[in-house]
Design a protein around this motif. Sequence first.
Motif, PDB file in Angstrom:
ATOM      1  N   GLY A 254      11.431  14.634   2.546  1.00  0.00           N
ATOM      2  CA  GLY A 254      10.281  14.382   1.667  1.00  0.00           C
ATOM      3  C   GLY A 254      10.683  13.612   0.418  1.00  0.00           C
ATOM      4  N   ARG A 255      11.802  14.017  -0.167  1.00  0.00           N
ATOM      5  CA  ARG A 255      12.264  13.317  -1.397  1.00  0.00           C
ATOM      6  C   ARG A 255      12.528  11.848  -1.105  1.00  0.00           C
ATOM      7  NH1 ARG A 255      15.050  17.962  -2.590  1.00  0.00           N
ATOM      8  NH2 ARG A 255      17.001  17.151  -1.719  1.00  0.00           N
ATOM      9  N   ALA A 256      13.155  11.599   0.055  1.00  0.00           N
ATOM     10  CA  ALA A 256      13.453  10.203   0.420  1.00  0.00           C
ATOM     11  C   ALA A 256      12.160   9.401   0.593  1.00  0.00           C
ATOM     12  CB  ALA A 256      14.283  10.167   1.711  1.00  0.00           C
ATOM     13  N   LEU A 257      11.117  10.060   1.112  1.00  0.00           N
ATOM     14  CA  LEU A 257       9.857   9.342   1.371  1.00  0.00           C
ATOM     15  C   LEU A 257       9.036   9.132   0.110  1.00  0.00           C
ATOM     16  CD1 LEU A 257       8.956  11.003   4.773  1.00  0.00           C
ATOM     17  CD2 LEU A 257       9.376   8.568   4.388  1.00  0.00           C
TER      18      LEU A 257
ATOM     19  N   MET B 150       0.828  -1.196   0.000  1.00  0.00           N
ATOM     20  CA  MET B 150       0.000   0.000   0.000  1.00  0.00           C
ATOM     21  C   MET B 150       0.871   1.258   0.000  1.00  0.00           C
ATOM     22  SD  MET B 150      -3.093   0.939   2.632  1.00  0.00           S
ATOM     23  CE  MET B 150      -2.219   2.181   3.552  1.00  0.00           C
ATOM     24  N   LYS B 151       0.493   2.248  -0.782  1.00  0.00           N
ATOM     25  CA  LYS B 151       1.257   3.505  -0.862  1.00  0.00           C
ATOM     26  C   LYS B 151       0.990   4.365   0.371  1.00  0.00           C
ATOM     27  CE  LYS B 151       3.055   3.395  -5.111  1.00  0.00           C
ATOM     28  NZ  LYS B 151       4.472   3.525  -5.415  1.00  0.00           N
ATOM     29  N   MET B 152       2.047   5.012   0.843  1.00  0.00           N
ATOM     30  CA  MET B 152       1.910   5.878   2.018  1.00  0.00           C
ATOM     31  C   MET B 152       1.719   7.329   1.571  1.00  0.00           C
ATOM     32  SD  MET B 152       4.407   5.953   5.297  1.00  0.00           S
ATOM     33  CE  MET B 152       5.812   6.704   4.475  1.00  0.00           C
ATOM     34  N   ASN B 153       0.831   8.016   2.258  1.00  0.00           N
ATOM     35  CA  ASN B 153       0.531   9.423   1.954  1.00  0.00           C
ATOM     36  C   ASN B 153       1.185  10.283   3.039  1.00  0.00           C
ATOM     37  OD1 ASN B 153      -0.601  11.665   0.880  1.00  0.00           O
ATOM     38  ND2 ASN B 153      -2.727  10.999   1.110  1.00  0.00           N
ATOM     39  N   THR B 154       2.212  11.046   2.654  1.00  0.00           N
ATOM     40  CA  THR B 154       2.994  11.794   3.654  1.00  0.00           C
ATOM     41  C   THR B 154       2.800  13.292   3.493  1.00  0.00           C
ATOM     42  OG1 THR B 154       4.696  10.068   3.704  1.00  0.00           O
ATOM     43  CG2 THR B 154       5.342  12.247   4.503  1.00  0.00           C
ATOM     44  N   LEU B 155       2.678  13.978   4.624  1.00  0.00           N
ATOM     45  CA  LEU B 155       2.639  15.443   4.627  1.00  0.00           C
ATOM     46  C   LEU B 155       3.860  15.942   5.407  1.00  0.00           C
ATOM     47  CD1 LEU B 155       0.966  17.966   3.855  1.00  0.00           C
ATOM     48  CD2 LEU B 155      -0.081  17.826   6.134  1.00  0.00           C
ATOM     49  N   VAL B 156       4.702  16.718   4.742  1.00  0.00           N
ATOM     50  CA  VAL B 156       5.882  17.296   5.397  1.00  0.00           C
ATOM     51  C   VAL B 156       5.553  18.745   5.737  1.00  0.00           C
ATOM     52  CG1 VAL B 156       8.339  17.802   5.196  1.00  0.00           C
ATOM     53  CG2 VAL B 156       7.391  15.771   4.065  1.00  0.00           C
ATOM     54  N   VAL B 157       5.566  19.059   7.018  1.00  0.00           N
ATOM     55  CA  VAL B 157       5.169  20.387   7.497  1.00  0.00           C
ATOM     56  C   VAL B 157       6.390  21.045   8.138  1.00  0.00           C
ATOM     57  CG1 VAL B 157       3.553  21.621   8.996  1.00  0.00           C
ATOM     58  CG2 VAL B 157       2.883  19.440   8.010  1.00  0.00           C
ATOM     59  N   TYR B 158       6.636  22.297   7.799  1.00  0.00           N
ATOM     60  CA  TYR B 158       7.847  22.910   8.352  1.00  0.00           C
ATOM     61  C   TYR B 158       7.683  24.412   8.546  1.00  0.00           C
ATOM     62  CZ  TYR B 158       8.454  24.379   3.566  1.00  0.00           C
ATOM     63  OH  TYR B 158       8.224  24.948   2.340  1.00  0.00           O
ATOM     64  N   PHE B 159       8.524  24.927   9.441  1.00  0.00           N
ATOM     65  CA  PHE B 159       8.735  26.374   9.557  1.00  0.00           C
ATOM     66  C   PHE B 159      10.219  26.600   9.357  1.00  0.00           C
ATOM     67  CE2 PHE B 159      10.382  29.811  12.248  1.00  0.00           C
ATOM     68  CZ  PHE B 159       9.725  30.891  11.686  1.00  0.00           C
ATOM     69  N   SER B 160      10.570  27.624   8.590  1.00  0.00           N
ATOM     70  CA  SER B 160      11.980  27.881   8.318  1.00  0.00           C
ATOM     71  C   SER B 160      12.200  29.376   8.148  1.00  0.00           C
ATOM     72  CB  SER B 160      12.387  27.132   7.041  1.00  0.00           C
ATOM     73  OG  SER B 160      13.770  27.245   6.827  1.00  0.00           O
ATOM     74  N   LYS B 161      13.138  29.932   8.946  1.00  0.00           N
ATOM     75  CA  LYS B 161      13.386  31.373   8.831  1.00  0.00           C
ATOM     76  C   LYS B 161      14.429  31.644   7.748  1.00  0.00           C
ATOM     77  CE  LYS B 161      14.448  35.346  11.707  1.00  0.00           C
ATOM     78  NZ  LYS B 161      15.007  35.820  12.965  1.00  0.00           N
ATOM     79  N   PHE B 162      15.523  30.865   7.763  1.00  0.00           N
ATOM     80  CA  PHE B 162      16.626  31.115   6.822  1.00  0.00           C
ATOM     81  C   PHE B 162      16.701  30.086   5.696  1.00  0.00           C
ATOM     82  CE2 PHE B 162      18.252  32.789  10.981  1.00  0.00           C
ATOM     83  CZ  PHE B 162      18.170  34.128  10.654  1.00  0.00           C
ATOM     84  N   GLY B 163      15.818  29.094   5.706  1.00  0.00           N
ATOM     85  CA  GLY B 163      15.782  28.122   4.618  1.00  0.00           C
ATOM     86  C   GLY B 163      16.425  26.773   4.913  1.00  0.00           C
ATOM     87  N   ASN B 164      17.115  26.652   6.052  1.00  0.00           N
ATOM     88  CA  ASN B 164      17.791  25.376   6.340  1.00  0.00           C
ATOM     89  C   ASN B 164      16.818  24.256   6.709  1.00  0.00           C
ATOM     90  OD1 ASN B 164      20.756  26.122   6.216  1.00  0.00           O
ATOM     91  ND2 ASN B 164      19.903  27.723   7.522  1.00  0.00           N
TER      92      ASN B 164
END
Length: 133
Positions: free
Chosen positions: A24-27, A1-15
């Motif tokens: 996310g790419r790995a998942l 079965m395929k997994m449905n992933t949500l990647v949620v983030y806060f980033s000030k400087f982009g790191n």
Amino acid sequence: MKMNTLVVYFSKFGNTQKAAEAVGRALETAGAVRFLALDRLTAAALEGVDLVVMGTPTHRMNLPEAIQPALADLPKRILCDVRFAAFDSSYKLSGFLARFTAAPKLARKLGCLGGKRVLPPETFHVAEKEGPL
Ligand SMILES: Cc1cc2nc3c(=O)[nH]c(=O)nc-3n(C[C@H](O)[C@H](O)[C@H](O)COP(=O)(O)O)c2cc1C
């Protein structure tokens, strides 16, 4: 079965965003992956999501103040039974200071929102405040 992933983030400087994109790419090998800024997280965005991966920077040994209102505004059990993993980006500190990063605090919050933790909190290190990662 395929997994449905949500990647949620806060980033000030982009790191943290870079770390979120790498995770996310790995998942993507396991299924569909979507990305969302933390202040746009809603119950509707979580529909059909199997795994939430959430990341923020560490600020003053804690979660950034800027995200506290967004986290506090989330409905009480918004992550009910949703699996999650939390990460942060932080300086590489030595000794006991290394323990005070955002991810464990984020993981606790997500647990309080009903989520099920599937991995220990993780840290990605930055060389300087604005990176590089
Ligand atoms: C106001 C502020 C406070 C910070 N405090 C800490 C800290 O207590 N511990 C730490 O490891 N890094 C600290 N940092 C470094 C940040 O974790 C680093 O800038 C961050 O990982 C960069 O993420 P971003 O590019 O996604 O904003 C601080 C950075 C800022 C701007």
